[in-house]
Design an enzyme around this catalytic site. Structure first.
Site, PDB file in Angstrom:
ATOM      1  CB  SER A 144      31.387  34.292  43.897  1.00  0.00           C
ATOM      2  OG  SER A 144      30.333  34.201  43.129  1.00  0.00           O
ATOM      3  CE1 TYR A 157      31.898  28.875  44.076  1.00  0.00           C
ATOM      4  CE2 TYR A 157      30.198  30.661  43.544  1.00  0.00           C
ATOM      5  CZ  TYR A 157      31.559  30.318  43.524  1.00  0.00           C
ATOM      6  OH  TYR A 157      32.663  30.875  42.790  1.00  0.00           O
TER       7      TYR A 157
HETATM    8  N1  NAD Z   1      34.653  31.639  36.790  1.00  0.00           N
HETATM    9  C1  NAD Z   1      33.802  32.507  37.420  1.00  0.00           C
HETATM   10  O1  NAD Z   1      32.723  33.092  36.550  1.00  0.00           O
HETATM   11  C2  NAD Z   1      33.970  32.650  38.823  1.00  0.00           C
HETATM   12  C3  NAD Z   1      32.889  33.607  39.601  1.00  0.00           C
HETATM   13  C4  NAD Z   1      32.904  33.865  40.998  1.00  0.00           C
HETATM   14  C5  NAD Z   1      34.145  33.426  41.503  1.00  0.00           C
HETATM   15  N2  NAD Z   1      35.136  32.705  40.919  1.00  0.00           N
HETATM   16  C6  NAD Z   1      36.130  32.058  41.547  1.00  0.00           C
HETATM   17  O2  NAD Z   1      37.433  32.235  41.214  1.00  0.00           O
HETATM   18  C7  NAD Z   1      38.317  31.174  41.741  1.00  0.00           C
HETATM   19  C8  NAD Z   1      38.876  30.680  40.294  1.00  0.00           C
HETATM   20  O3  NAD Z   1      37.999  29.706  39.852  1.00  0.00           O
HETATM   21  P1  NAD Z   1      37.871  29.512  38.092  1.00  0.00           P
HETATM   22  O4  NAD Z   1      36.681  30.160  37.536  1.00  0.00           O
HETATM   23  O5  NAD Z   1      39.404  29.930  37.810  1.00  0.00           O
HETATM   24  O6  NAD Z   1      37.713  27.882  38.045  1.00  0.00           O
HETATM   25  P2  NAD Z   1      38.521  26.747  37.921  1.00  0.00           P
HETATM   26  O7  NAD Z   1      37.864  25.574  38.438  1.00  0.00           O
HETATM   27  O8  NAD Z   1      39.292  26.906  36.318  1.00  0.00           O
HETATM   28  O9  NAD Z   1      39.622  26.992  38.945  1.00  0.00           O
HETATM   29  C9  NAD Z   1      39.780  26.598  40.249  1.00  0.00           C
HETATM   30  C10 NAD Z   1      41.068  25.737  40.519  1.00  0.00           C
HETATM   31  O10 NAD Z   1      40.898  25.471  42.120  1.00  0.00           O
HETATM   32  C11 NAD Z   1      41.585  24.199  42.403  1.00  0.00           C
HETATM   33  N3  NAD Z   1      41.204  23.612  43.550  1.00  0.00           N
HETATM   34  C12 NAD Z   1      39.998  22.857  43.877  1.00  0.00           C
HETATM   35  N4  NAD Z   1      39.833  22.360  45.144  1.00  0.00           N
HETATM   36  C13 NAD Z   1      41.004  22.801  45.626  1.00  0.00           C
HETATM   37  C14 NAD Z   1      41.783  22.154  46.561  1.00  0.00           C
HETATM   38  N5  NAD Z   1      41.076  21.824  47.675  1.00  0.00           N
HETATM   39  N6  NAD Z   1      42.939  22.659  46.870  1.00  0.00           N
HETATM   40  C15 NAD Z   1      43.793  23.349  46.244  1.00  0.00           C
HETATM   41  N7  NAD Z   1      43.300  23.768  44.738  1.00  0.00           N
HETATM   42  C16 NAD Z   1      42.143  23.402  44.569  1.00  0.00           C
HETATM   43  C17 NAD Z   1      41.275  23.458  41.181  1.00  0.00           C
HETATM   44  O11 NAD Z   1      42.164  22.229  40.989  1.00  0.00           O
HETATM   45  C18 NAD Z   1      41.200  24.549  39.945  1.00  0.00           C
HETATM   46  O12 NAD Z   1      42.539  24.314  39.508  1.00  0.00           O
HETATM   47  C19 NAD Z   1      37.610  30.239  42.637  1.00  0.00           C
HETATM   48  O13 NAD Z   1      37.516  30.648  43.830  1.00  0.00           O
HETATM   49  C20 NAD Z   1      36.107  30.733  42.177  1.00  0.00           C
HETATM   50  O14 NAD Z   1      34.833  30.245  42.951  1.00  0.00           O
HETATM   51  C21 NAD Z   1      34.918  32.349  39.504  1.00  0.00           C
END
Ligand code: NAD
Length: 256
Positions: A144, A157
């Site tokens: 991230s 985080y």
């Molecule tokens: N959205 C952003 O701006 C952003 C920025 C940096 C990093 N990320 C990373 O991108 C990835 C996807 O995030 P997103 O933005 O799509 O968020 P999101 O919350 O839409 O998706 C995350 C998914 O992970 C699943 N999850 C959570 N805990 C879990 C577990 N213990 N076992 C299995 N699944 C689990 C959730 O149920 C959810 O479906 C993450 O790793 C997040 O940290 C996102």
């Protein structure tokens, strides 16, 4: 000929946001996918969307809690059996919790590290034997922008994502001679359940001036998960064949 024809891909976080967008992207490029998530309702929605797109027969959904060793063991074994091997692992599952660090309990700290960092480790460890059998083995991890730049109220985080970045580099060196690539994406400012207020938000008394510089330089605000899914697909395909041990930042120039 599509980039993911005959490629077998396991994607976590497949029930929402970027993981779901990656499922659809790889299906659209001919791949066969197991989409895993702890959220079964989210997985059902992903499967429904795949069906509407005519790709249902190449998607299997599976409940895996990435923070639970026995769930990961059973889930990866099941995924590898369903797919008949494994060419790519995409570790998109993750959680974000924001709080004043002085108020973060040890349980909360351990939960964030447990899902994001230990969950990524467990998925990788269990998938490695199958990935090393593949002629195209690749792991795409999710770090991230918070791992590189100051994002307040997110120390646990950010620490988990920094750990994922470091682990990506170590693994890339460890397995390069066996033909396995290990890369990461570093999203920022992507619209998803994690960022659009549906999850737990910032502390009520957060100092919003600390976020003044955290805005994309291009586009109209937060971007679609599809903008990350396309980069993940490139990295996981042969177009990324000479890329390992590094990360690609996808943040609309927030940190340019
Ligand atoms: N959205 C952003 O701006 C952003 C920025 C940096 C990093 N990320 C990373 O991108 C990835 C996807 O995030 P997103 O933005 O799509 O968020 P999101 O919350 O839409 O998706 C995350 C998914 O992970 C699943 N999850 C959570 N805990 C879990 C577990 N213990 N076992 C299995 N699944 C689990 C959730 O149920 C959810 O479906 C993450 O790793 C997040 O940290 C996102």
């Amino acid at each position: 000929m599509e980039r993911f024809d005959n490629r077998r891909v396991l994607i976590t976080g497949a029930g929402s946001g970027i993981g779901r967008a990656t499922v659809h992207r790889i299906l659209s490029e001919g791949g066969t996918v197991v989409g895993a998530d702890v959220n079964e309702a989210g997985l059902a929605e992903t499967a429904e969307q795949a069906s509407e797109r005519g790709a249902a027969e190449r998607l299997t959904t599976l409940r895996i809690d990435v923070s639970d060793e026995s769930s990961v063991r059973a889930g990866v074994a099941s995924a590898v059996e369903t797919l008949g091997g494994l060419d790519a692992l995409v570790n998109a599952a993750g959680i974000l919790r924001s709080a004043h660090t002085r108020q973060v309990s040890l349980d909360e700290w351990n939960r964030i590290i447990g899902v994001n960092l230990t969950g990524t480790f467990l998925m990788i460890r269990e998938s490695l034997p199958a990935l090393l059998e593949s002629a195209h083995g690749v792991i795409v991890n999710f770090t991230s922008t918070s791992a590189f730049f100051a994002h307040p109220y997110m120390s646990a985080y950010a620490a988990s994502k920094g750990g994922i970045m470091s682990m990506t580099h170590a693994l890339a060196a460890e397995y390069a001679k066996q033909g396995l690539r290990v890369v990461a994406v570093a999203p920022g400012s992507i619209s998803s359940d994690m960022t659009d207020g549906r999850g737990p938000g910032l502390p009520a008394d957060a100092d919003m001036s600390l976020f003044m510089k955290l805005a994309p330089a291009i586009g109209q605000g937060f971007a679609s998960p599809d903008t990350v899914a396309g980069v993940v697909a490139m990295l996981a395909s042969d177009d990324g064949a000479f890329i390992t041990g590094t990360e690609v930042r996808i943040d609309g120039g927030t940190h340019a």
